[in-house]
Design a protein around this motif. Sequence first.
Motif, PDB file in Angstrom:
ATOM      1  N   ILE A   1       0.075   1.105  12.003  1.00 44.39           N
ATOM      2  CA  ILE A   1       0.034  -0.125  11.213  1.00 44.39           C
ATOM      3  C   ILE A   1       0.471   0.219   9.798  1.00 44.39           C
ATOM      4  O   ILE A   1      -0.157   1.062   9.145  1.00 44.39           O
ATOM      5  CB  ILE A   1      -1.377  -0.741  11.145  1.00 44.39           C
ATOM      6  CG1 ILE A   1      -1.945  -0.986  12.535  1.00 44.39           C
ATOM      7  CG2 ILE A   1      -1.356  -2.030  10.329  1.00 44.39           C
ATOM      8  CD1 ILE A   1      -3.388  -1.451  12.518  1.00 44.39           C
ATOM      9  N   ASN A   2       1.520  -0.444   9.321  1.00 45.93           N
ATOM     10  CA  ASN A   2       1.930  -0.287   7.930  1.00 45.93           C
ATOM     11  C   ASN A   2       0.936  -1.019   7.032  1.00 45.93           C
ATOM     12  O   ASN A   2       0.457  -2.099   7.393  1.00 45.93           O
ATOM     13  CB  ASN A   2       3.329  -0.856   7.704  1.00 45.93           C
ATOM     14  CG  ASN A   2       4.381  -0.112   8.504  1.00 45.93           C
ATOM     15  OD1 ASN A   2       4.895  -0.651   9.462  1.00 45.93           O
ATOM     16  ND2 ASN A   2       4.669   1.106   8.129  1.00 45.93           N
ATOM     17  N   TYR A   3       0.629  -0.427   5.887  1.00 46.29           N
ATOM     18  CA  TYR A   3      -0.362  -1.028   4.995  1.00 46.29           C
ATOM     19  C   TYR A   3       0.068  -0.949   3.533  1.00 46.29           C
ATOM     20  O   TYR A   3       0.946  -0.171   3.165  1.00 46.29           O
ATOM     21  CB  TYR A   3      -1.723  -0.347   5.165  1.00 46.29           C
ATOM     22  CG  TYR A   3      -1.802   1.039   4.557  1.00 46.29           C
ATOM     23  CD1 TYR A   3      -2.222   1.218   3.244  1.00 46.29           C
ATOM     24  CD2 TYR A   3      -1.457   2.166   5.288  1.00 46.29           C
ATOM     25  CE1 TYR A   3      -2.290   2.488   2.676  1.00 46.29           C
ATOM     26  CE2 TYR A   3      -1.524   3.432   4.734  1.00 46.29           C
ATOM     27  CZ  TYR A   3      -1.936   3.592   3.424  1.00 46.29           C
ATOM     28  OH  TYR A   3      -1.989   4.836   2.858  1.00 46.29           O
ATOM     29  N   GLY A   4      -0.583  -1.765   2.735  1.00 43.84           N
ATOM     30  CA  GLY A   4      -0.517  -1.689   1.284  1.00 43.84           C
ATOM     31  C   GLY A   4      -1.955  -1.662   0.797  1.00 43.84           C
ATOM     32  O   GLY A   4      -2.838  -2.258   1.420  1.00 43.84           O
ATOM     33  N   GLU A   5      -2.199  -0.959  -0.299  1.00 44.54           N
ATOM     34  CA  GLU A   5      -3.590  -0.795  -0.735  1.00 44.54           C
ATOM     35  C   GLU A   5      -3.728  -1.043  -2.223  1.00 44.54           C
ATOM     36  O   GLU A   5      -2.896  -0.618  -3.015  1.00 44.54           O
ATOM     37  CB  GLU A   5      -4.060   0.617  -0.396  1.00 44.54           C
ATOM     38  CG  GLU A   5      -5.510   0.859  -0.627  1.00 44.54           C
ATOM     39  CD  GLU A   5      -5.990   2.175  -0.031  1.00 44.54           C
ATOM     40  OE1 GLU A   5      -7.205   2.346   0.056  1.00 44.54           O
ATOM     41  OE2 GLU A   5      -5.154   3.022   0.334  1.00 44.54           O
ATOM     42  N   ARG A   6      -4.792  -1.765  -2.555  1.00 48.19           N
ATOM     43  CA  ARG A   6      -5.198  -1.989  -3.944  1.00 48.19           C
ATOM     44  C   ARG A   6      -6.611  -1.447  -4.100  1.00 48.19           C
ATOM     45  O   ARG A   6      -7.200  -0.959  -3.137  1.00 48.19           O
ATOM     46  CB  ARG A   6      -5.165  -3.476  -4.271  1.00 48.19           C
ATOM     47  CG  ARG A   6      -3.770  -4.054  -4.254  1.00 48.19           C
ATOM     48  CD  ARG A   6      -3.812  -5.491  -4.692  1.00 48.19           C
ATOM     49  NE  ARG A   6      -2.460  -6.035  -4.758  1.00 48.19           N
ATOM     50  CZ  ARG A   6      -2.204  -7.305  -4.843  1.00 48.19           C
ATOM     51  NH1 ARG A   6      -3.188  -8.185  -4.864  1.00 48.19           N
ATOM     52  NH2 ARG A   6      -0.967  -7.728  -4.915  1.00 48.19           N
TER      53      ARG A   6
END
Length: 105
Positions: free
Chosen positions: A30-35
């Motif tokens: 799963i590709n993700y972006g994180e803050r």
Amino acid sequence: MKAEFEAIPLIKNEARKRFEIEVNGHYAFINYGERTHQIALVHTEADPELAGTGAAAAVVEKTLNYIKESGKKLLPFCPYVFAYIKKHPEWKEIVDEKFGGYDEL
């Protein structure tokens, strides 16, 4: 999750920005972006050799557990993840209430 995936570790591959599991040399991820307080899941994919095995569902479940344990909120932009949560509403508790599709879950 099918029993054969339970012992397979979830890898947070920060270089490739994806959560992944490896099964016999093949990947579900799963590709993700994180803050700071959120993790957005963008796209789920499994190598063709894993089609129909349950590997995609396993990587989703393992990733949701990771997010829950991290204390962050989920932004389920990936249609597969969104559908998974609709099917398993117990996961709605980790979805950020500000997420645009929250009321559809």
